[in-house]
Design an enzyme around this catalytic site. Structure first.
Site, PDB file in Angstrom:
ATOM      1  CG  HIS A  74       9.891  39.860  -8.740  1.00  0.00           C
ATOM      2  ND1 HIS A  74      11.057  39.609  -8.869  1.00  0.00           N
ATOM      3  CD2 HIS A  74       9.870  38.429  -9.336  1.00  0.00           C
ATOM      4  CE1 HIS A  74      11.485  38.206  -9.596  1.00  0.00           C
ATOM      5  NE2 HIS A  74      10.075  37.819  -9.469  1.00  0.00           N
ATOM      6  NE  ARG A  99       5.380  37.539  -5.894  1.00  0.00           N
ATOM      7  CZ  ARG A  99       5.411  37.698  -6.973  1.00  0.00           C
ATOM      8  NH1 ARG A  99       5.523  36.377  -8.340  1.00  0.00           N
ATOM      9  NH2 ARG A  99       5.819  38.824  -8.130  1.00  0.00           N
ATOM     10  CG  ASP A 113       4.349  39.375  13.750  1.00  0.00           C
ATOM     11  OD1 ASP A 113       3.768  38.055  14.349  1.00  0.00           O
ATOM     12  OD2 ASP A 113       5.345  39.239  14.429  1.00  0.00           O
ATOM     13  CD  GLU A 177       6.743  31.835  -8.973  1.00  0.00           C
ATOM     14  OE1 GLU A 177       6.845  32.414  -9.646  1.00  0.00           O
ATOM     15  OE2 GLU A 177       7.319  31.048  -7.753  1.00  0.00           O
ATOM     16  CG  ASP A 203       8.924  32.870 -12.272  1.00  0.00           C
ATOM     17  OD1 ASP A 203      10.567  33.224 -12.061  1.00  0.00           O
ATOM     18  OD2 ASP A 203       8.580  34.144 -11.913  1.00  0.00           O
TER      19      ASP A 203
END
Length: 283
Positions: A74, A99, A113, A177, A203
């Site tokens: 988001h 996230r 990475d 969620e 959520d």
């Protein structure tokens, strides 16, 4: 020439040892310290970074959070933000968790990475989904993470041994969620590689039919179900709250991986509060 050889014989091993020591203690990589704290049951507090601003991330790190959670689901930025956020936060001894926007294999691999200490996986509901997504966090034979050494995680090829250690260092966070995910929480918590069950309150409350109503009985019951599922399997339980007072309440209830708002909400709240105080003095 004899003297030079003697100096080399004595000094080079010390120089090499010094270099190895620097690999162990310096740089932007967390080297599994956050995962170890979480596994030990320590309470840790973080905040979401969603403004795509390295300076804002630095401010939050300087404030003393235990970790930053860079939000690519988001937030305003993309994966390029990991490149900047990880070393900036690490300068203050603060690891960065990311996230990802989806559970696609390449998304987790890229942020790891780039030096992320862990990955938060959103919108997972079943054990099969979790098992498939968590596999992306680990190198074969335990998972299917792509292998390369010319990245930050391997110190750009200078630390190939990082490939051996990595599977023990990455923190795996699965978001709960939906009502379906809550129903499967105990089985999800049992999956190897899941270190934290993290409730996304907005959520989940929407899915339960009580949007934003975090005191609604059905929502509170769902939270407790997730917390107990995590506790049963000795995993951490986390969630997002709006402020420090709410965080303290949740910690007292047994939640151990708590996010206090985000960079943008903390800034907006502080700015609005100060403006209200200033305008109150004008009346």
């Amino acid at each position: 020439m004899k003297g030079k050889g003697k100096i080399d014989d004595e000094i080079l091993p010390r120089l090499q040892h010094s270099s190895l020591c620097r690999h162990d203690v310096s740089g932007p990589l967390d080297r599994g310290r956050l995962r170890a704290r979480v596994a030990a049951g320590d309470v840790t507090l973080g905040t979401f970074i969603g403004t795509a601003s390295p300076v804002t991330a630095e401010v939050c790190a300087a404030a003393g959070f235990d970790w930053l959670l860079l939000d690519l689901e988001h937030g305003a930025g993309g994966e390029e933000q990991v490149r900047a956020t990880v070393p900036i936060a690490a300068a203050y001894g603060v690891p960065t968790v990311v996230r990802v926007e989806s559970d696609a294999r390449i998304r987790a691999g890229r942020v790891l990475d780039a030096g992320a200490a862990g990955v938060m996986l959103p919108r997972l509901e079943t054990v099969a989904e979790v098992q498939a997504a968590v596999a992306h966090l680990y190198y074969p034979p335990h998972g299917d993470r792509g292998v390369a050494t010319y990245n930050r995680a391997c110190r750009f090829g200078l630390d190939p041994g990082a490939l051996v250690r990595a599977n023990d260092e990455v923190l795996g966070i699965v978001q709960i969620e939906s009502a379906r995910a809550v129903a499967n929480a105990e089985e999800i918590a049992a999956v190897d590689g899941v270190d934290v069950l993290f409730v996304g309150p907005r959520d989940l409350s929407h899915d339960l039919g009580v949007p934003g109503q975090v005191t609604a009985p059905i929502f509170v019951e769902a939270l407790e179900q997730v917390r107990l599922a995590a506790r049963k399997h000795e995993k951490a339980c986390g969630l997002l709250v709006s402020d420090g007072a709410a965080a303290a309440v949740k910690v007292a209830e047994g939640w151990t991986f708590v996010t206090i708002g985000s960079d943008s909400t903390l800034l907006a709240t502080a700015a609005a509060a100060q403006l209200t105080r200033a305008r109150g003095g004008l009346t």
